[in-house]
Motif scaffolding. Structure first.
Motif, PDB file in Angstrom:
ATOM      1  N   LEU A  97       0.828  -1.201   0.000  1.00  0.00           N
ATOM      2  CA  LEU A  97       0.000   0.000   0.000  1.00  0.00           C
ATOM      3  C   LEU A  97       0.871   1.263   0.000  1.00  0.00           C
ATOM      4  CD1 LEU A  97      -2.825  -0.913   2.545  1.00  0.00           C
ATOM      5  CD2 LEU A  97      -3.137  -0.340   0.133  1.00  0.00           C
ATOM      6  N   SER A  98       1.894   1.280   0.837  1.00  0.00           N
ATOM      7  CA  SER A  98       2.765   2.457   0.907  1.00  0.00           C
ATOM      8  C   SER A  98       3.542   2.647  -0.389  1.00  0.00           C
ATOM      9  CB  SER A  98       3.724   2.332   2.092  1.00  0.00           C
ATOM     10  OG  SER A  98       3.039   2.538   3.307  1.00  0.00           O
ATOM     11  N   ALA A  99       3.964   1.555  -1.006  1.00  0.00           N
ATOM     12  CA  ALA A  99       4.659   1.666  -2.289  1.00  0.00           C
ATOM     13  C   ALA A  99       3.740   2.265  -3.343  1.00  0.00           C
ATOM     14  CB  ALA A  99       5.160   0.289  -2.729  1.00  0.00           C
ATOM     15  N   ALA A 100       2.464   1.828  -3.325  1.00  0.00           N
ATOM     16  CA  ALA A 100       1.500   2.361  -4.294  1.00  0.00           C
ATOM     17  C   ALA A 100       1.236   3.849  -4.037  1.00  0.00           C
ATOM     18  CB  ALA A 100       0.194   1.568  -4.206  1.00  0.00           C
ATOM     19  N   PHE A 101       1.082   4.218  -2.769  1.00  0.00           N
ATOM     20  CA  PHE A 101       0.876   5.634  -2.441  1.00  0.00           C
ATOM     21  C   PHE A 101       2.109   6.472  -2.792  1.00  0.00           C
ATOM     22  CE2 PHE A 101      -2.548   4.239   0.620  1.00  0.00           C
ATOM     23  CZ  PHE A 101      -3.568   4.941  -0.007  1.00  0.00           C
TER      24      PHE A 101
END
Length: 459
Positions: free
Chosen positions: A44-48
């Motif tokens: 999720l953090s990589a996508a954000f």
């Protein structure tokens, strides 16, 4: 080539997000990863990261721009990424089983990797450009001291990758330009030189009064692949945001308006709310202890409330821990605290000396009335008094007032019993407005923590 560089930069960022998580797991759990939902959090953090970093201009060219500013942008963007990840995990009811220590390690390690990797890349590029490679050749149109100042600034910044290849002196009567730069007096020859010598940039270092010449050069080269930049001489203007804004569908340049563009205001606001929330949570025991001490020190409320002006002159109620005995003031007057002021309680003297009385202002920051860093708000009576005496006084209300500021860390605190003290404070505030950056805010916060909390003028 630019698309490939952008793809590589994004790939590196995602790799560093994962690398930081692995390092954090090794530190916290002595294992690569503990549970599957940790993988979900990282993804999720990589996508954000891929979604939000472009909005902060992190993948744009930073040639010639502030590297501390880049580090600040990356830090702020990464904190926002983590906040978004936390919100999604909370909505999925997974946050309560995530190790807070692991999350803190991950945020710190990945954030450091993201910042250090960029600074290292720019350090390498700086050495390459200083050696004469990867340069952008610049032609300058201008005259007088302002044009010479631009030429000197380029010469003093070899790592930026700009080199002044030629200049056109539009006002020879003001003196010759730098002897280190080939100077043209004939405009046609200058334009021919730009076209034949692979010039990348055309900088118009001209005053606003030279509008016809500015338009002539823009029209001359608008259909060619040359970056044309306007570097106006605005020495007489107090505040200026060099960015062009869109106003009712038209281009406008701010000459006397908020010095922060809208995206910077948003970034500052996000940081303020996060910082204030963290401060209130972390300092909760201190807040409760101080509140109890104030209540026991003398009769009266725990909090002192007073009307102050905020951004654009909007009035709000500021909160402080009460440090004086309850007393009445004549209407329209306000007596400043003086050294050994009998109105100040013993507890209040300690609170004022250590700046603990200011802590409730984090509630003002959380509400959006104030910022962590900015010009200190004055009482309304003092605004009425000093706005007539000090030039530029009201310009300080172009942005939100702050708990701390450039004036405070430079010693301008406490009583303003002489006009010179207020003039010095306002000079610092105007410097902050004209030179704002996220890096400057971080510098002021660090200076406040280490030398600004206790000061001989705080009484």
């Amino acid at each position: 080539m630019l698309r490939m560089e952008g793809l590589l930069a994004r790939t590196l960022d995602v790799a560093l997000v994962f690398a930081g998580a692995v390092v954090a797991s090794q530190i916290r759990f002595d294992a690569v990863m503990k549970e599957d939902f940790y993988d979900l959090f990282i993804v999720l953090s990589a996508a954000f990261t891929l979604a939000l970093f472009p909005a902060f201009g992190i993948y744009e060219s930073w040639r010639g721009r502030s590297k501390p500013g880049l580090a600040g942008q990356v830090a702020l963007a990464w904190l926002l990424v983590q906040l978004c990840g936390v919100m999604v995990m909370f909505s999925m009811h997974r946050l309560d089983i995530v190790s807070r220590l692991w999350f803190a390690y991950w945020t710190a390690v990945s954030g450091a990797l993201l910042i250090v990797s960029r600074l290292f890349i720019h350090l390498v590029l700086g050495h390459v450009r200083s050696a004469g490679m990867n340069l952008h050749q610049v032609a300058i149109v201008g005259g007088g001291p302002h044009c010479n100042a631009v030429i000197r600034r380029v010469a003093a910044s070899p790592a930026s990758g700009f080199r002044v290849a030629a200049a056109f002196n539009v006002v020879p009567s003001t003196g010759s330009l730098s002897a280190r730069v080939p100077t043209f007096a004939d405009r046609a020859a200058f334009q021919r030189y730009i076209r034949t010598q692979q010039i990348h940039e055309l900088w118009l270092a001209l005053p606003l009064s030279q509008e016809p010449m500015i338009l002539d050069f823009v029209n001359e080269f608008r259909d060619e692949l040359i970056n044309i930049r306007f570097m106006p001489d605005l020495h007489s203007v107090v505040l200026f945001d060099s960015g062009v804004i869109d106003l009712i569908g038209m281009h406008a340049i701010n000459l006397a308006a908020s010095p922060l563009p809208q995206h910077a205001v948003l970034q500052k606001d996000i940081f303020d709310r996060l910082f204030a929330a963290a401060a209130l949570i972390g300092l909760a025991p201190v807040l409760l202890s101080v509140a109890l001490a104030v209540k026991l020190s003398s009769p009266g409320p725990v909090l002192f409330r007073q009307k102050r002006k905020g951004a654009d002159g909007r009035v709000f109620t500021i909160y402080k821990f009460r440090s004086m005995r309850v007393h009445a003031e004549e209407a329209g007057t306000l007596t400043q605290a003086k050294r050994h002021d009998p109105r100040i309680t013993r507890v209040g003297a300690f609170l004022r000396r250590t700046s603990l009385d200011e802590l409730p202002q984090f509630f003002n920051v959380l509400r959006g009335d104030m910022s962590v860093v900015g010009p200190r708000p004055h009482a309304l009576e003092h605004d009425d008094q000093y706005s007539k005496l000090v030039s530029g006084y009201m310009q300080r209300y172009r942005i939100k007032p702050g708990i701390t500021g450039w004036a405070q860390v430079n010693g301008y605190r406490g009583e303003t019993d002489r006009l010179e003290k207020m003039e010095g404070r306002i000079a610092c505030d105007l410097y902050y407005l004209g030179n704002w950056s996220f890096a400057l805010d971080m510098r002021i916060i660090v200076a406040t923590i280490f030398k600004g909390l206790i000061h001989r003028n705080a009484y």
